[in-house]
Each structure stands twice: as C-alpha cells, then as structure tokens.
Write a protein that holds these residues in place. Structure first.
Motif, PDB file in Angstrom:
ATOM      1  N   VAL A   1      36.662  37.338  44.191  1.00  0.00           N
ATOM      2  CA  VAL A   1      37.670  36.361  44.611  1.00  0.00           C
ATOM      3  C   VAL A   1      37.260  34.979  44.119  1.00  0.00           C
ATOM      4  N   ASP A   2      38.247  34.213  43.683  1.00  0.00           N
ATOM      5  CA  ASP A   2      38.027  32.823  43.280  1.00  0.00           C
ATOM      6  C   ASP A   2      36.766  32.669  42.421  1.00  0.00           C
ATOM      7  N   LYS A   3      36.828  33.202  41.228  1.00  0.00           N
ATOM      8  CA  LYS A   3      35.672  33.125  40.331  1.00  0.00           C
ATOM      9  C   LYS A   3      35.284  31.668  40.065  1.00  0.00           C
ATOM     10  N   VAL A   4      36.279  30.766  40.100  1.00  0.00           N
ATOM     11  CA  VAL A   4      36.017  29.329  39.966  1.00  0.00           C
ATOM     12  C   VAL A   4      36.664  28.620  41.148  1.00  0.00           C
ATOM     13  N   LEU A   5      35.895  27.781  41.826  1.00  0.00           N
ATOM     14  CA  LEU A   5      36.410  27.057  42.974  1.00  0.00           C
ATOM     15  C   LEU A   5      35.841  25.643  42.993  1.00  0.00           C
TER      16      LEU A   5
END
Length: 484
Positions: free
Chosen positions: A476-480
């Motif tokens: 989930v959300d590899k980049v945040l």
C-alpha cells in the motif's frame, strides 16, 4: 489516452525483479499456461479454420516495437485513381484458431488481456499462437480480418468493409526505422503514405472534437547505486499509426450499430460542474492557462506531454474523467449513448485480438454484418458477459502499480527529505480534506500526501512535502509524503 509505457535498464530490472515478482503475486497474475491449454494451442496452430479469400498479393507491412512478436495489425496504403486513398488493414484472425468453449477459449476468458511488465509479458494466448501461428509475421501466409477503408482527399472515410482473407506481410518495421525512412525520403510509397494519411486523419480528429494524447515513455535506470527517472517522447509515426487503428475502431462501431448487434467502447462527457472546477484548479496550480469557454479537448491539444507540468495535468485529468465502458446491444435495440467522448464518435475495440479478448468478438460481428449474415451463435452466447469479463482485466492495475513501484525506487534513498511540491488533488469531497496528491517537478512524480498538522490541504497550494515512505515492495502507498 494510451497508458504510459515503462522501461527499465538491465541493471534496474535486476535490482527490482523481486519486487516485480511480488507485485504479480499480489495481483494473482498467472505464471504459466496449464498443460491442457498448451496442448490445445499446438493442435489449433496445426489445424486452423482457413475459410478465407486470397489476398496474399497485397504487400502488407507491420509497425511495432522492434522486439515484438505478437503482431496484431498489418497495413497496405495506396492512392486511389481519381483522388483519395485506400487503406487495407489486416487484423490477426484469432477466431480461426480459438474454438468456442475450447480450453483456449476458456483460458482467454480468464486472462482477458495481455499484461505488460518491465521484465516480462503475460500473454492472453499461448506463444505458439500469439507469437507464431496467429501473428502476422513477415513472409508467412496468415488468416486475417481484412479491412478496406476508402478515404477522400481530405482523409474522410467514404466506405469501409471487412472480410476474412489470407494475407502475407512483406516486412516487419520498427517505429524508429519507419520514422527515419519517412524523414529521409527513402520510405517506399505505401509506407510514406502513412504520414500523409495520418496527418489528414489527425485534422479530421480535431474537426470532430476528438483527443489523442501520447504521454512520453518512462525510463528507469540505475546509476551508482541510485535509480534515475527520465522520459522519452513518442515519435510522430506512432500517432499516425494509431490513427489507422482509430479509423478502424470507428468503422467497426458504425457497422455494428447499423447491423443492430454489437459491443461498443463508450464514454460519457464530463458534465459535473464540481469536477470541471476541480480540473480548472489543477490546471491553475500547475501554471496552465485555461481560458473560460475553452473546452477540455481544445486545451489538451495545446499541451505538450514532454512538459512535465503538462504531463502531470494530463495524467491526473484522466482519473477525473468518466470511465470508459463496454456497452452491449442486440436485436436493433441500440443504446441511447453510443459515443466515446475522447474520440468524439462511436468506437469499438477490434484491432488487437491477440492481446485483448473482446476484439475477437467485435471482429466476428463486423465480418458477419458485411457479409449480410446473422451474427455467429458463439458471439451471441457470450455477448452479454463480455462487459463483465473485460472489467476483470488487470492491465490498469498492473500499469499503475508498476509505475508506483518505479517511482518508489527512484525515491527510496531520499526518505526524510523535503521537496517543493504542489497540491493538485484533495479528498475534500469525500470528507477527507487531510489527504490528497502532490506533484513534484524534480523528479517528476505524482504521489499521495497527508497533512499531519490537522490542517486541510488546499488545492493549488505550494508546500514543502516530506517523503515518509518510498518502498517498492510495499503493498500500500509505495510512495507517501506528509505536510506538517
């Protein structure tokens, strides 16, 4: 809008291969064909249904990426006596190999479409068909659905028909090679006509109000232990080639509408005032001038996908447009809505049967209609299920998550850094004003963002966004990013 292709260097692939394997496992992508399907494919390749006319005298050629073997389309272009043009467009006749209810048919209905990853391809049909017996390879007689389009001197279609025919491609060209030959003036006439006809069809598209956008290819490389993201613009010949495919899809849609049975690719206009205002807000925060009264289609034609801000707008705008759907009809009960908004005409998928399930059915319907025959029973039996079948396709998810993976790799060594960013989307309409998306100019990345201070995110705001997570293997959300 076409999906944005993603390429990786050999070094980048080696470093990210395990993450790509994990991604395919997460998406439940099949790793191989069952033995019974491979056996059926071998039998079908050796014993196709060849009730076809002979058109092997026409010198067809194909244009594809240089490494492609699954060649769906071949063309021959010529001038017509008295003016105008004739386009012969051959589409691989997959139905000559795949019998209804066979293991090949059932497997294709499970897979729905070919999936493309940076390290491999997961095909719709076994390679003995998709890359050999059914592929329009050079100097091989192949069964095809042969379209004939007559165009006037301005590129408008005056007549279209399709029949089953045996064809033989004389050459397999790459995009780069054709572009160079046309520019150098060394292309043979049939190839050189692609530029002339393609440009005329682009003008017809503008007059019609359609939109064609070719986002640049993303390329990921590994240098000195760090990933680098760059972009390569598409070639003009890719757009001209696409115009021939679009022309055929529009002709197929009209043939099916006239015959009373078909499956269309439809998309409604975006008329939600809130969404339109939001698109204007995104354009404003990216520094894109969008004057009142200018339509979305007209704006898009002024944008340059090589400009990173323009690309960010185009990428984000597609997520706010109404989703394209498959619309089935029969017995002359034509649906109220038959248009595809981006194309500005009725349209059908019919030119990629080696890579997309539905095209085998639309092709068969068009051949029957042009022969003044009833639709095949095997098509009618499956017709009402096709929209649901196609909705199960995983190509969109695979593309999105592969891009997310690549962007996470590019940023993974910069966790904790702050970046100049612009808020180009918020979830305020879903009562989540603390969540949204930010655009980074360098590297050109779109990613999720959350406000950690409790303050609402404001569309268009310039912020300093802190990279909290960049994990290619995250589910989930590899980049945040966060905004304090």
């Amino acid at each position: 809008m076409r999906r944005r292709p993603l390429h990786m260097s050999g070094e980048a692939l080696d470093a990210l291969r395990s993450a790509l394997v994990e991604l395919r496992t997460e998406l439940k992508i099949p790793s191989a064909f069952p033995r019974r399907v491979l056996k059926a494919a071998d039998t079908a390749a050796a014993h196709p249904d060849l009730a076809h006319e002979d058109a092997t005298h026409l010198p067809f050629f194909t244009i594809d990426p240089s490494t492609s073997k699954d060649l769906d389309q071949a063309m021959h272009l010529e001038r017509r006596s008295g003016g105008g043009f004739r386009v012969y467009y051959a589409i691989a006749d997959v139905a000559a190999f795949v019998r209804p209810g066979s293991p090949l048919d059932m497997e294709a209905r499970d897979r729905v479409e070919t999936l493309y990853f940076p390290d491999l391809k997961v095909p719709l049909h076994p390679p003995v068909l998709s890359e050999d017996a059914a592929s329009l390879l050079p100097y091989k007689d192949r069964p095809a659905l042969l379209w004939q389009h007559d165009l006037d001197a301005d590129g408008n279609v005056t007549a279209s028909t399709v029949t089953r025919a045996m064809i033989c491609s004389r050459a397999k060209f790459s995009y780069q090679g054709v572009q160079q030959d046309i520019e150098n003036g060394t292309a043979e006439e049939s190839v050189a006509l692609l530029r002339e006809i393609g440009k005329l069809r682009e003008n017809v598209e503008i007059t019609r109000g359609g939109i064609s956008v070719h986002l640049p290819n993303q390329e990921v490389a590994l240098h000195d232990g760090s990933f680098r993201l760059s972009y390569a613009a598409t070639l003009p010949v890719e757009g001209w080639n696409e115009q021939i495919s679009l022309l055929t899809g529009m002709a197929a849609a009209q043939i099916m509408i006239d015959s009373g049975t078909g499956i269309l690719r439809t998309q409604k206009e975006q008329d939600d005032p809130h969404v339109v205002r939001r698109l204007h807000g995104i354009a404003e925060c990216l520094g894109i001038a969008w004057d009142p009264g200018v339509s979305y289609a007209a704006l898009v034609r002024t944008l340059d996908p090589k400009n990173q801000r323009h690309m960010a707008f185009l990428t984000e705008a597609t997520t706010t447009m109404p989703k394209a759907e498959y619309t089935v009809f029969r017995d002359h009960r034509t649906p109220e809505h038959t248009m595809h908004a981006a194309i500005a005409a009725p349209y059908a998928h019919c030119t990629a049967p080696l890579r997309r399930l539905v095209d085998r059915y639309t092709g068969a319907l068009c051949v029957a209609a042009c022969a003044d025959e009833d639709p095949p029973k095997w098509v009618l039996d499956a017709l009402h299920c096709l929209p649901c079948d196609m909705a199960r396709g995983k190509g969109g998810a695979a593309d999105r998550q592969t891009v997310d993976l690549a962007e996470a790799a590019v940023l993974m060594h910069r966790v904790g850094e702050e970046f100049d960013a612009a808020v180009i989307d918020t979830d305020a309409e879903w009562d989540r004003p603390h969540n949204g998306k930010v655009y980074l100019a360098d590297p050109a990345v779109l990613a999720k963002v959350t406000s950690t201070s409790g303050q609402d995110l404001c569309l268009g705001a310039s912020v300093r966004a802190r990279l909290e997570r960049a994990a290619p293997s995250s589910d989930v959300d590899k980049v945040l990013f966060t905004v304090p």
